[in-house]
Design a protein around this motif. Structure first.
Motif, PDB file in Angstrom:
ATOM      1  N   UNK A  22       0.853  -1.188   0.000  1.00  0.00           N
ATOM      2  CA  UNK A  22       0.000   0.000   0.000  1.00  0.00           C
ATOM      3  C   UNK A  22       0.890   1.239   0.000  1.00  0.00           C
ATOM      4  N   UNK A  23       1.325   1.654  -1.181  1.00  0.00           N
ATOM      5  CA  UNK A  23       2.292   2.748  -1.297  1.00  0.00           C
ATOM      6  C   UNK A  23       1.608   4.106  -1.453  1.00  0.00           C
ATOM      7  N   UNK A  24       1.935   5.028  -0.533  1.00  0.00           N
ATOM      8  CA  UNK A  24       1.490   6.410  -0.646  1.00  0.00           C
ATOM      9  C   UNK A  24      -0.011   6.581  -0.740  1.00  0.00           C
ATOM     10  N   UNK A  25      -0.765   5.800   0.002  1.00  0.00           N
ATOM     11  CA  UNK A  25      -2.222   5.834  -0.118  1.00  0.00           C
ATOM     12  C   UNK A  25      -2.908   6.609   0.992  1.00  0.00           C
ATOM     13  N   UNK A  26      -2.149   7.165   1.927  1.00  0.00           N
ATOM     14  CA  UNK A  26      -2.777   7.907   3.015  1.00  0.00           C
ATOM     15  C   UNK A  26      -3.364   6.974   4.058  1.00  0.00           C
ATOM     16  N   UNK A  27      -3.817   7.556   5.147  1.00  0.00           N
ATOM     17  CA  UNK A  27      -4.278   6.753   6.279  1.00  0.00           C
ATOM     18  C   UNK A  27      -5.563   5.997   5.967  1.00  0.00           C
ATOM     19  N   UNK A  43      -2.606 -12.498   4.041  1.00  0.00           N
ATOM     20  CA  UNK A  43      -2.297 -12.342   5.458  1.00  0.00           C
ATOM     21  C   UNK A  43      -1.359 -11.179   5.742  1.00  0.00           C
ATOM     22  N   UNK A  44      -0.509 -10.829   4.775  1.00  0.00           N
ATOM     23  CA  UNK A  44       0.524  -9.826   5.020  1.00  0.00           C
ATOM     24  C   UNK A  44       0.309  -8.566   4.194  1.00  0.00           C
ATOM     25  N   UNK A  45       0.470  -7.426   4.849  1.00  0.00           N
ATOM     26  CA  UNK A  45       0.320  -6.122   4.208  1.00  0.00           C
ATOM     27  C   UNK A  45       1.563  -5.292   4.513  1.00  0.00           C
ATOM     28  N   UNK A  46       2.102  -4.664   3.478  1.00  0.00           N
ATOM     29  CA  UNK A  46       3.268  -3.790   3.635  1.00  0.00           C
ATOM     30  C   UNK A  46       2.874  -2.344   3.360  1.00  0.00           C
ATOM     31  N   UNK A  47       3.296  -1.440   4.237  1.00  0.00           N
ATOM     32  CA  UNK A  47       3.094  -0.012   4.047  1.00  0.00           C
ATOM     33  C   UNK A  47       4.473   0.638   3.873  1.00  0.00           C
ATOM     34  N   UNK A  48       4.838   1.053   2.664  1.00  0.00           N
ATOM     35  CA  UNK A  48       6.123   1.723   2.456  1.00  0.00           C
ATOM     36  C   UNK A  48       6.234   2.989   3.303  1.00  0.00           C
ATOM     37  N   UNK A  49       7.416   3.212   3.865  1.00  0.00           N
ATOM     38  CA  UNK A  49       7.628   4.285   4.827  1.00  0.00           C
ATOM     39  C   UNK A  49       8.547   5.340   4.214  1.00  0.00           C
ATOM     40  N   UNK A 184       0.945  -7.491  -4.693  1.00  0.00           N
ATOM     41  CA  UNK A 184       0.052  -6.680  -5.516  1.00  0.00           C
ATOM     42  C   UNK A 184      -0.305  -5.413  -4.759  1.00  0.00           C
ATOM     43  N   UNK A 185      -0.746  -4.386  -5.492  1.00  0.00           N
ATOM     44  CA  UNK A 185      -1.092  -3.126  -4.858  1.00  0.00           C
ATOM     45  C   UNK A 185      -2.417  -2.577  -5.335  1.00  0.00           C
ATOM     46  N   UNK A 186      -2.390  -1.794  -6.421  1.00  0.00           N
ATOM     47  CA  UNK A 186      -3.593  -1.135  -6.918  1.00  0.00           C
ATOM     48  C   UNK A 186      -4.649  -2.128  -7.371  1.00  0.00           C
ATOM     49  N   UNK A 187      -4.261  -3.375  -7.620  1.00  0.00           N
ATOM     50  CA  UNK A 187      -5.241  -4.393  -8.023  1.00  0.00           C
ATOM     51  C   UNK A 187      -6.329  -4.564  -6.972  1.00  0.00           C
ATOM     52  N   UNK A 188      -6.027  -4.193  -5.736  1.00  0.00           N
ATOM     53  CA  UNK A 188      -6.998  -4.358  -4.657  1.00  0.00           C
ATOM     54  C   UNK A 188      -8.169  -3.392  -4.777  1.00  0.00           C
ATOM     55  N   UNK A 189      -8.054  -2.390  -5.647  1.00  0.00           N
ATOM     56  CA  UNK A 189      -9.149  -1.440  -5.852  1.00  0.00           C
ATOM     57  C   UNK A 189      -9.943  -1.738  -7.113  1.00  0.00           C
ATOM     58  N   UNK A 190      -9.619  -2.819  -7.784  1.00  0.00           N
ATOM     59  CA  UNK A 190     -10.277  -3.195  -9.033  1.00  0.00           C
ATOM     60  C   UNK A 190     -11.116  -4.438  -8.782  1.00  0.00           C
ATOM     61  N   UNK A 191     -12.438  -4.300  -8.865  1.00  0.00           N
ATOM     62  CA  UNK A 191     -13.331  -5.414  -8.546  1.00  0.00           C
ATOM     63  C   UNK A 191     -13.049  -6.649  -9.392  1.00  0.00           C
ATOM     64  N   UNK A 192     -12.785  -6.429 -10.679  1.00  0.00           N
ATOM     65  CA  UNK A 192     -12.535  -7.573 -11.554  1.00  0.00           C
ATOM     66  C   UNK A 192     -11.237  -8.286 -11.177  1.00  0.00           C
TER      67      UNK A 192
END
Length: 207
Positions: A22-27, A43-49, A184-192
């Motif tokens: 989840x890069x640069x997506x805000x809180x 199970x695992x989520x990474x937030x770039x710092x 994966x990243x932005x794919x999580x916002x795409x329903x398909x």
């Protein structure tokens, strides 16, 4: 630390061959997409710092992760100072875009598992000499899935997490090439794409 790190990543990634970045997506957006990832079965989520906002997002996602019993990592760790900041923010593991022995040692000294980034056989060999057997291969789509088939020859003990340009359309290609985890990243916002990722998880679960 090496055995502890190996055990930690084995456990963290045992349930699914996918993770979220989840890069640069805000809180708010980071928390929402983390929930989406966990609901999907990642199970695992990474937030770039990289910014102060990223730090706030990491702390918020960590809080939600603790409530759900999920692992949250801090990514784009390129300095020893960030290792300390990530630890103070509650990150359970670290991810680095490249291989810096000083950062690796800082993580090892802090007792935090780290995925150091590699893209060449020399970097993999150096990482192994530092006691790492779980590595991040970046950028994955630039390297190509064939890279992983070749690199397994001299380094059969190394497990790779592939990041960079991956989504529902190509994750299986990389998993089939021997990648243990695809990010994966932005794919999580795409329903398909969510439907396709769910299908990948289901298929891999029964293999």
């Amino acid at each position: 630390m090496t055995e502890q790190q190996d055990d930690w990543f084995e456990r963290a990634f045992a349930g699914a061959p996918l993770m979220a970045i989840l890069r640069g997506m805000g809180v708010d957006r980071s928390v929402r997409l983390a929930e989406t990832a966990w609901d999907l079965g990642l199970d695992s989520v990474e937030v770039p710092l990289q910014t102060d906002e990223d730090e706030r997002a990491l702390r918020a996602v960590v809080e939600r992760g603790v409530a759900r019993g999920k692992s949250v990592g801090a990514g784009t760790i390129i300095t020893p100072r960030q290792v300390t900041l990530a630890a103070e923010s509650g990150a359970e593991y670290l991810v680095s875009p490249g291989l810096d022995p000083a950062v690796v040692r800082a993580a090892q000294d802090a007792g935090i598992p780290i995925l150091a980034g590699v893209a060449t056989p020399s970097e993999v060999q150096l990482a192994v000499s530092l006691g790492l057997t779980w590595l991040k291969a970046f950028p994955a789509t630039w390297l190509g899935s064939g890279w992983f088939r070749h690199i397994r020859g001299p380094f059969p003990q190394v497990r790779f997490v592939a990041t960079g340009g991956l989504d529902a359309s190509n994750v299986e290609e990389f998993l089939d090439a021997g990648v243990r985890v695809a990010a994966v990243g932005s794919a999580l916002e795409d329903a398909s794409q969510l439907e396709r990722l769910a299908a990948v998880l289901q298929a891999r679960a029964v293999r």
